[in-house]
Design a protein around this motif. Structure first.
Motif, PDB file in Angstrom:
ATOM      1  N   ASP A 141       0.844  -1.187   0.000  1.00  0.00           N
ATOM      2  CA  ASP A 141       0.000   0.000   0.000  1.00  0.00           C
ATOM      3  C   ASP A 141       0.887   1.246   0.000  1.00  0.00           C
ATOM      4  OD1 ASP A 141      -1.760   2.074   0.525  1.00  0.00           O
ATOM      5  OD2 ASP A 141      -2.790   1.057   2.164  1.00  0.00           O
ATOM      6  N   TYR A 142       0.741   2.057  -1.029  1.00  0.00           N
ATOM      7  CA  TYR A 142       1.515   3.295  -1.091  1.00  0.00           C
ATOM      8  C   TYR A 142       1.418   4.074   0.219  1.00  0.00           C
ATOM      9  CZ  TYR A 142       2.879   8.011  -2.599  1.00  0.00           C
ATOM     10  OH  TYR A 142       3.485   9.240  -2.703  1.00  0.00           O
ATOM     11  N   ALA A 143       0.215   4.131   0.794  1.00  0.00           N
ATOM     12  CA  ALA A 143      -0.002   4.917   2.011  1.00  0.00           C
ATOM     13  C   ALA A 143       0.700   4.324   3.224  1.00  0.00           C
ATOM     14  CB  ALA A 143      -1.503   5.039   2.292  1.00  0.00           C
ATOM     15  N   LYS A 144       1.149   3.077   3.145  1.00  0.00           N
ATOM     16  CA  LYS A 144       1.894   2.451   4.243  1.00  0.00           C
ATOM     17  C   LYS A 144       3.392   2.393   3.965  1.00  0.00           C
ATOM     18  CE  LYS A 144      -1.960  -0.474   5.765  1.00  0.00           C
ATOM     19  NZ  LYS A 144      -2.431  -1.877   5.970  1.00  0.00           N
ATOM     20  N   VAL A 145       3.762   2.211   2.715  1.00  0.00           N
ATOM     21  CA  VAL A 145       5.194   2.138   2.384  1.00  0.00           C
ATOM     22  C   VAL A 145       5.835   3.524   2.463  1.00  0.00           C
ATOM     23  CG1 VAL A 145       6.888   1.365   0.698  1.00  0.00           C
ATOM     24  CG2 VAL A 145       4.696   0.188   0.868  1.00  0.00           C
ATOM     25  N   LEU A 146       5.113   4.547   2.040  1.00  0.00           N
ATOM     26  CA  LEU A 146       5.639   5.907   2.083  1.00  0.00           C
ATOM     27  C   LEU A 146       6.100   6.308   3.486  1.00  0.00           C
ATOM     28  CD1 LEU A 146       6.068   8.789   0.856  1.00  0.00           C
ATOM     29  CD2 LEU A 146       3.667   9.210   1.414  1.00  0.00           C
ATOM     30  N   PRO A 147       5.291   6.124   4.538  1.00  0.00           N
ATOM     31  CA  PRO A 147       5.771   6.512   5.880  1.00  0.00           C
ATOM     32  C   PRO A 147       7.003   5.737   6.325  1.00  0.00           C
ATOM     33  CG  PRO A 147       3.389   6.214   5.872  1.00  0.00           C
ATOM     34  CD  PRO A 147       3.886   5.692   4.568  1.00  0.00           C
ATOM     35  N   TRP A 148       7.157   4.490   5.860  1.00  0.00           N
ATOM     36  CA  TRP A 148       8.349   3.714   6.232  1.00  0.00           C
ATOM     37  C   TRP A 148       9.594   4.410   5.703  1.00  0.00           C
ATOM     38  CZ3 TRP A 148      12.501   1.358   3.948  1.00  0.00           C
ATOM     39  CH2 TRP A 148      13.220   0.454   4.737  1.00  0.00           C
ATOM     40  N   TRP A 149       9.548   4.852   4.450  1.00  0.00           N
ATOM     41  CA  TRP A 149      10.704   5.538   3.874  1.00  0.00           C
ATOM     42  C   TRP A 149      10.925   6.901   4.528  1.00  0.00           C
ATOM     43  CZ3 TRP A 149      14.364   3.487   0.904  1.00  0.00           C
ATOM     44  CH2 TRP A 149      14.089   2.277   0.264  1.00  0.00           C
ATOM     45  N   ALA A 150       9.834   7.598   4.841  1.00  0.00           N
ATOM     46  CA  ALA A 150       9.979   8.892   5.503  1.00  0.00           C
ATOM     47  C   ALA A 150      10.640   8.726   6.874  1.00  0.00           C
ATOM     48  CB  ALA A 150       8.608   9.556   5.644  1.00  0.00           C
ATOM     49  N   LYS A 151      10.277   7.678   7.575  1.00  0.00           N
ATOM     50  CA  LYS A 151      10.898   7.415   8.879  1.00  0.00           C
ATOM     51  C   LYS A 151      12.365   7.038   8.721  1.00  0.00           C
ATOM     52  CE  LYS A 151      10.836   6.579  13.365  1.00  0.00           C
ATOM     53  NZ  LYS A 151      10.677   7.681  14.361  1.00  0.00           N
ATOM     54  N   LEU A 152      12.678   6.283   7.677  1.00  0.00           N
ATOM     55  CA  LEU A 152      14.054   5.829   7.472  1.00  0.00           C
ATOM     56  C   LEU A 152      15.014   7.001   7.312  1.00  0.00           C
ATOM     57  CD1 LEU A 152      16.196   3.637   6.907  1.00  0.00           C
ATOM     58  CD2 LEU A 152      15.478   3.696   4.506  1.00  0.00           C
ATOM     59  N   VAL A 153      14.637   8.019   6.567  1.00  0.00           N
ATOM     60  CA  VAL A 153      15.569   9.109   6.285  1.00  0.00           C
ATOM     61  C   VAL A 153      15.685  10.109   7.427  1.00  0.00           C
ATOM     62  CG1 VAL A 153      15.170   8.934   3.801  1.00  0.00           C
ATOM     63  CG2 VAL A 153      13.865  10.605   5.146  1.00  0.00           C
ATOM     64  N   GLU A 154      14.818  10.020   8.430  1.00  0.00           N
ATOM     65  CA  GLU A 154      14.857  10.991   9.525  1.00  0.00           C
ATOM     66  C   GLU A 154      16.230  11.000  10.188  1.00  0.00           C
ATOM     67  OE1 GLU A 154      11.809  10.351  12.378  1.00  0.00           O
ATOM     68  OE2 GLU A 154      10.169  10.984  11.050  1.00  0.00           O
ATOM     69  N   GLY A 155      16.791  12.186  10.318  1.00  0.00           N
ATOM     70  CA  GLY A 155      18.057  12.347  11.013  1.00  0.00           C
ATOM     71  C   GLY A 155      19.284  11.943  10.228  1.00  0.00           C
ATOM     72  N   THR A 156      19.113  11.488   8.988  1.00  0.00           N
ATOM     73  CA  THR A 156      20.267  11.036   8.199  1.00  0.00           C
ATOM     74  C   THR A 156      20.817  12.137   7.293  1.00  0.00           C
ATOM     75  OG1 THR A 156      18.917  10.265   6.337  1.00  0.00           O
ATOM     76  CG2 THR A 156      19.320   8.694   8.140  1.00  0.00           C
ATOM     77  N   GLY A 157      20.017  13.128   6.990  1.00  0.00           N
ATOM     78  CA  GLY A 157      20.419  14.133   6.008  1.00  0.00           C
ATOM     79  C   GLY A 157      20.212  13.701   4.570  1.00  0.00           C
ATOM     80  N   VAL A 158      19.762  12.458   4.359  1.00  0.00           N
ATOM     81  CA  VAL A 158      19.498  11.967   3.001  1.00  0.00           C
ATOM     82  C   VAL A 158      18.124  12.470   2.568  1.00  0.00           C
ATOM     83  CG1 VAL A 158      19.191   9.913   1.554  1.00  0.00           C
ATOM     84  CG2 VAL A 158      20.922   9.930   3.366  1.00  0.00           C
ATOM     85  N   ARG A 159      18.060  13.104   1.410  1.00  0.00           N
ATOM     86  CA  ARG A 159      16.799  13.610   0.900  1.00  0.00           C
ATOM     87  C   ARG A 159      15.929  12.465   0.379  1.00  0.00           C
ATOM     88  NH1 ARG A 159      16.177  18.700   2.879  1.00  0.00           N
ATOM     89  NH2 ARG A 159      17.976  20.033   2.387  1.00  0.00           N
ATOM     90  N   LEU A 160      14.633  12.549   0.645  1.00  0.00           N
ATOM     91  CA  LEU A 160      13.691  11.542   0.160  1.00  0.00           C
ATOM     92  C   LEU A 160      12.852  12.133  -0.961  1.00  0.00           C
ATOM     93  CD1 LEU A 160      12.223   8.804   0.317  1.00  0.00           C
ATOM     94  CD2 LEU A 160      10.730   9.816   2.086  1.00  0.00           C
ATOM     95  N   TYR A 161      13.004  11.554  -2.150  1.00  0.00           N
ATOM     96  CA  TYR A 161      12.118  11.826  -3.267  1.00  0.00           C
ATOM     97  C   TYR A 161      11.362  10.530  -3.552  1.00  0.00           C
ATOM     98  CZ  TYR A 161      15.830  15.356  -3.831  1.00  0.00           C
ATOM     99  OH  TYR A 161      16.766  16.339  -3.614  1.00  0.00           O
ATOM    100  N   ILE A 162      10.192  10.630  -4.131  1.00  0.00           N
ATOM    101  CA  ILE A 162       9.388   9.448  -4.404  1.00  0.00           C
ATOM    102  C   ILE A 162       9.325   9.207  -5.912  1.00  0.00           C
ATOM    103  CG2 ILE A 162       7.106   8.390  -4.198  1.00  0.00           C
ATOM    104  CD1 ILE A 162       8.650   8.643  -1.565  1.00  0.00           C
ATOM    105  N   GLY A 163       9.581   7.964  -6.317  1.00  0.00           N
ATOM    106  CA  GLY A 163       9.393   7.564  -7.702  1.00  0.00           C
ATOM    107  C   GLY A 163       7.918   7.320  -7.965  1.00  0.00           C
ATOM    108  N   ILE A 164       7.346   8.062  -8.902  1.00  0.00           N
ATOM    109  CA  ILE A 164       5.912   8.061  -9.151  1.00  0.00           C
ATOM    110  C   ILE A 164       5.611   7.360 -10.475  1.00  0.00           C
ATOM    111  CG2 ILE A 164       3.896   9.532  -9.559  1.00  0.00           C
ATOM    112  CD1 ILE A 164       4.785   9.672  -6.694  1.00  0.00           C
ATOM    113  N   ALA A 165       4.572   6.523 -10.477  1.00  0.00           N
ATOM    114  CA  ALA A 165       4.267   5.651 -11.623  1.00  0.00           C
ATOM    115  C   ALA A 165       3.274   6.298 -12.580  1.00  0.00           C
ATOM    116  CB  ALA A 165       3.736   4.308 -11.128  1.00  0.00           C
TER     117      ALA A 165
END
Length: 542
Positions: free
Chosen positions: A361-385
């Motif tokens: 589910d996009y709505a569930k996978v997206l928050p996982w990635w947003a949480k992953l990048v927290e505090g790392t300084g790595v920018r999160l962009y989303i690949g859109i279909a």
């Protein structure tokens, strides 16, 4: 990015992204996926999208100014001529005209970056000492060049429009399947191909007509050569980013394993499992490329667009609430580690699933990635279909991508990249226009890589604002003291509010193309090579 048949094999469609030119086969393979998708109630967009992140700014005539910071891009795919060039062997003039049209599309969509496929399969879109010329450009398989330098042209044209140019490489692919490509037959490669000179680096997978050649990821000599071949382009051209997608070890074929037995037996440490050894090989490539890019040109960003699932929570408590192919286990890509080690400047997970899809589910996978990048300084962009618009189920709803971008904004995602350029242009069901007008209504500056954050250039000096025809306003200016700016941003102040009116490169006149009829005050800022913005200029009114 991948093959078409993994939906039935792994329970979640890998959906082809950079895939081979099997678009029609892909559509057929994914046709039944939509029936199981449900629209999430939380997906309805608000009346306006949440604000994107803004950079700290100064003030113009007493009004605070701060530009939206949001990466907006599209992938321009060259393999099998999916997007560009439209077919192999075109004249120089035709190739240039097609490329300019793609950049004009990007500007019309208010994008600020393009991701251009310059090494699709061990080949090159530039005169390279390491790789033969790409057949997708020249129309020939003999490795001979077109007589001009496409890479230099493409970078210059992107920068003239103030678009970032991210050079997109496939590191280990050495050929494409026959008949469009040369398949897994070494003898069919150009005589200058490095795998012809080093057959011990070559591995063929899978068997049969869909086979292709790979550089052995477990061979340090092959890996170093692959790195050198990509860094050659970084050294020669003024690229803004080095970009990989998810092709490292190939996606698995049922009943076939990647044929690296000899390499594993020779190079793995005692007791090291093959899976751990393969992951270590990929990790080494990512880490070394990160280190070498930063040593060569510190301002060049390094990013990867991985498959959207690292691991499932049922396998690993740290994983996402998904039930699909796990990139950690199946293609040996430890994407979570690359982020946590900060080897990347940005990550673009391919979240090519609908909101509500039960297995991913996009709505569930997206928050996982947003949480992953927290505090790392790595920018999160989303690949859109974008390419899925019009398929069965929720993809027939023109608001699907609009809702996905709304959720991304809620999670403070730094931007999006759209697959692919042809689908952006097609604008099926009006979906592209819908999300553009909702989310990209005004210009935005790309985010600055966290490691490159610094004070921007000195304030420019505005000397006059005057009509320029067709309702536009032209501003005369000169740079501030110090280094010459790499770009400019023009702010328009009306009614006590400042907005970003336009951006451009120093060689482009500073112009507001659509000023309101009311009195307007302008201020100009300068940006450095990394995108850091300096203080506003003196105000100028009209």
């Amino acid at each position: 990015m991948g093959r078409t048949g993994l939906g039935t094999l792994w329970g979640v469609p890998r959906v082809p992204a950079r895939a081979l030119a099997l678009g029609l086969a892909l559509a057929a393979a994914l046709g039944g996926v939509g029936s199981g998708l449900l629209r999430a109630a939380t997906a309805e967009p608000p009346s306006a999208p949440p604000p994107v992140r803004t950079a700290a700014g100064g003030s113009c005539a007493g009004v605070p100014v701060a530009a939206p910071r949001q990466l907006r891009g599209m992938w321009l795919t060259t393999v099998n001529n999916i997007d560009f060039p439209s077919r192999p062997g075109l004249s120089e003039a035709r190739v240039k005209a097609e490329y300019r049209a793609w950049l004009d599309l990007a500007v019309a969509q208010r994008h600020n970056a393009v991701f251009v496929h310059v090494r699709p399969s061990g080949d090159a879109f530039w005169p390279s000492a390491y790789a033969p010329w790409s057949q997708w450009l020249t129309g020939r398989r003999d490795g001979r060049g077109p007589g001009w330098d496409p890479m230099a042209f493409m970078v210059a044209e992107a920068h003239a429009r103030n678009l970032q140019f991210h050079a997109w490489f496939n590191p280990y692919r050495g050929s494409q399947p026959a008949p469009a490509g040369t398949g897994a037959d070494l003898a069919k490669l150009p005589a200058t191909h490095p795998l012809r000179k080093h057959p011990d680096w070559a591995l063929a997978y899978p068997t049969g007509p869909t086979g292709r050649l790979y550089f052995d990821p477990g061979n340090p000599d092959a890996r170093r050569f692959v790195e050198d071949s990509m860094l050659e382009a970084v050294g020669k051209y003024d690229v803004d980013g080095v970009h990989f997608d998810d092709f490292f070890y190939p996606y698995p074929e049922r009943g076939q394993d990647f044929p690296d037995d000899a390499s594993y037996e020779r190079r793995a440490r005692p007791g090291q499992s093959r899976a751990d050894w393969r992951r270590e090989n990929v990790d080494t490539l990512v880490r070394e490329m990160s280190e070498r890019i930063r040593a060569l040109k510190p301002w060049v960003q390094f990013g990867i667009s991985p498959f959207g699932i690292w691991r499932n929570a049922a396998t690993d408590r740290a994983g996402s609430d998904t039930r699909g192919l796990q990139s950690y286990d199946e293609i040996y890509a430890d994407t979570r580690r690359w982020v946590r080690e900060r080897w990347l400047d940005y990550v673009v997970p391919q979240l090519y699933w609908a909101i509500g899809f039960d297995r991913a589910d996009y709505a569930k996978v997206l928050p996982w990635w947003a949480k992953l990048v927290e505090g790392t300084g790595v920018r999160l962009y989303i690949g859109i279909a974008d390419y899925r618009v019009g398929e069965k189920g929720p993809w027939r709803d023109p608001a699907q991508l609009d809702r996905q971008l709304t959720l991304a904004a809620r999670h403070r995602v730094d931007g999006s990249v759209h697959f692919s350029a042809k689908q952006v242009r097609a604008n099926r069901l009006g979906a592209v226009t819908r999300y553009r007008d909702h989310h990209f209504a005004a210009p935005a500056l790309p985010p600055v890589a966290s490691r490159l954050a610094a004070a921007g250039p000195a304030a420019p000096q505005l000397s006059a604002a005057r009509p320029a025809g067709s309702g536009a306003v032209r501003l005369d200016w000169r740079p501030g003291t110090g280094a010459s700016p790499a770009a400019w941003a023009l702010y328009r102040v009306t009614g006590g509010r400042a907005v970003l009116a336009a951006t451009g490169s120093p060689g482009v006149p500073v112009t507001d193309p659509a000023p309101p009829p009311a009195p307007v005050t302008y201020c100009l800022t300068a940006l450095d090579r990394a995108g850091n913005e300096g203080p506003p200029s003196n105000p100028a009114g009209i």
